[in-house]
Structures are given as C-alpha cells and as structure tokens.
Scaffold this active site. Structure first.
Site: not given
Ligand code: ADP
Ligand code: ZN
Length: 207
Positions: A13, A88, A122, A152, A163
C-alpha cells in the site's frame, strides 16, 4: 476523486500510495503514519496508540475515527484524497460513510504466504520510502534522500503475525462491503515489480 487503499500489511500500500498520489494529485492520508508521528512527538494520542500498535491490534475506533474526520475537514483534501490504512473494520467503514464520499476502494491482493517475508524484510526511510532487503545489495541508505534506513518497530515476526490475524478477522470483510456497494477494484500485488502493479492500478482507475 476520493479513494480507499485496501490491502493486508505488506501488500505494498505504502509503495503504491506515493505513486498514486503523484499521478492523480491526491492527498495521501495514512493513519499508520499519523500514529507514528504522534508516538514520535510523545502526544496523548501517541501514548494511547503505542500499546495497540506494538501488539499488532487496532487502535480504538473512537480515537481513529476522530483523527480521520478532523483530517478530512481540512482544506488541502478538497481536490481529492487517498486513505491508506483506514477504514480497517466495518465500524470504521460505516463511520466514514457519514462524513465522506468515497468513489473507489482499491484492493491490493497479495497471497498470504508472501506477506510475512515482505514485512520482515522491509527497511524504511524517514522520508517515506520503503525497500526490501533483497533489493538493497547490502546498502542501508535511502536511494532517494541518502538517509539511513531502519526497521519499523512493529515489523518483527510476533507483531506481524498479530497484524495479519487482525487483518484477516477485521479488515478483510471490507472487501465484500465495498464490493456490495459497487466500489471495489482489485489489482494483483503478488507478482511483478512495483511499476507493474502500478500499471494495473492506472488501468483500473483510468489515465
Ligand atoms: P500496515 O498496513 O503495514 O500494518 P500501518 O502503518 O497502516 O501498517 O498501521 C500500523 C499500525 O497502526 C496498525 O497495526 C494499527 O495498530 C494502527 N492503525 C493504523 N490504521 C488504523 C486504523 N484505521 N484503525 C486502527 N488502528 C490503526
Ligand atoms: Zn529517504
């Protein structure tokens, strides 16, 4: 045009987001980036978010929805935006429909068995670029800006497992949700270079 980018962790993404934003002139809004900036800045939101992120769980909906709602009320999103990492779960999708109009939900589909390796390999840069160790040839600096790359904190096997589970249980149902609304477009992100995946996206979204 307002779009949602959907995909499992590791689906690419972030990589596609910068290309899409540049081509279509969309504001890139990543909830993950917003949380990480808050954690870095030691803000109250950052303090709440950290424990959930470290555990691979979702930050509570009240916090997340409020952040997105506020962000979408700003002037700079008026010409179009791309949501990356939001919604999400179904609750967030329903909330979003109350304060936003979404044109397309772009789903980047990647087979489960590729995701673990992609995330654990990554390397990211503070400028927003990300790489995979297999293509770095031993280098540890960003080809774009020269800064040192880092891993990260939530890109470790235990958190990644959590996740992926969170994704399957809570986020994957959004595929059916947006399909029913006639807004789903799926591209295959499992094979081919980032540019090849992007070419599929341009075919799907139009020139
Ligand atoms: P990835 O898609 O690689 O898991 P992101 O950077 O999108 O990474 O998200 C990292 C973390 O941030 C998620 O595992 C979650 O804990 C939190 N997070 C991100 N977006 C949301 C959301 N819309 N609702 C709840 N938690 C979120
Ligand atoms: Zn960089």
């Amino acid at each position: 045009m307002n779009i949602i980018l959907l995909g499992a962790p590791g689906a690419g993404k972030g990589t596609q987001a910068s290309k899409i934003a540049a081509k279509y002139g969309l504001m890139h809004i990543s909830t993950g980036d917003i949380f990480r900036a808050n954690i870095k800045g030691g803000t109250p939101i950052g303090k709440i978010a950290k424990s959930y992120i470290d555990a691979g769980k979702l930050v509570p909906d009240e916090v997340t929805c409020e952040i997105v709602k506020n962000r979408l009320s700003e002037e700079d999103v008026k010409k179009g935006y791309m949501l990356d990492g939001f919604p999400r779960n179904l609750f967030q999708a329903e909330e979003l429909s109350k304060f936003a109009t979404i044109d397309v939900c772009l789903n980047i589909d990647v087979p489960r068995d590729l995701l673990m390796d992609r995330i654990c390999g990554r390397r990211v840069c503070s400028c927003g670029e990300s790489y995979h160790v297999s293509t770095l040839n031993g280098s540890n600096v960003c080809a774009k800006c020269g800064r040192e790359l880092y891993i990260r904190e939530d890109d470790n096997p235990a958190t990644v497992e959590a996740r992926l589970k969170t994704y399957e249980e809570q986020t994957a149902p959004l595929i059916g949700y947006y399909k029913k609304k006639g807004k789903l477009v799926t591209v295959h992100g499992g094979k081919g270079s980032p540019d090849e995946v992007f070419a599929q996206i341009v075919l799907a979204l139009g020139e």
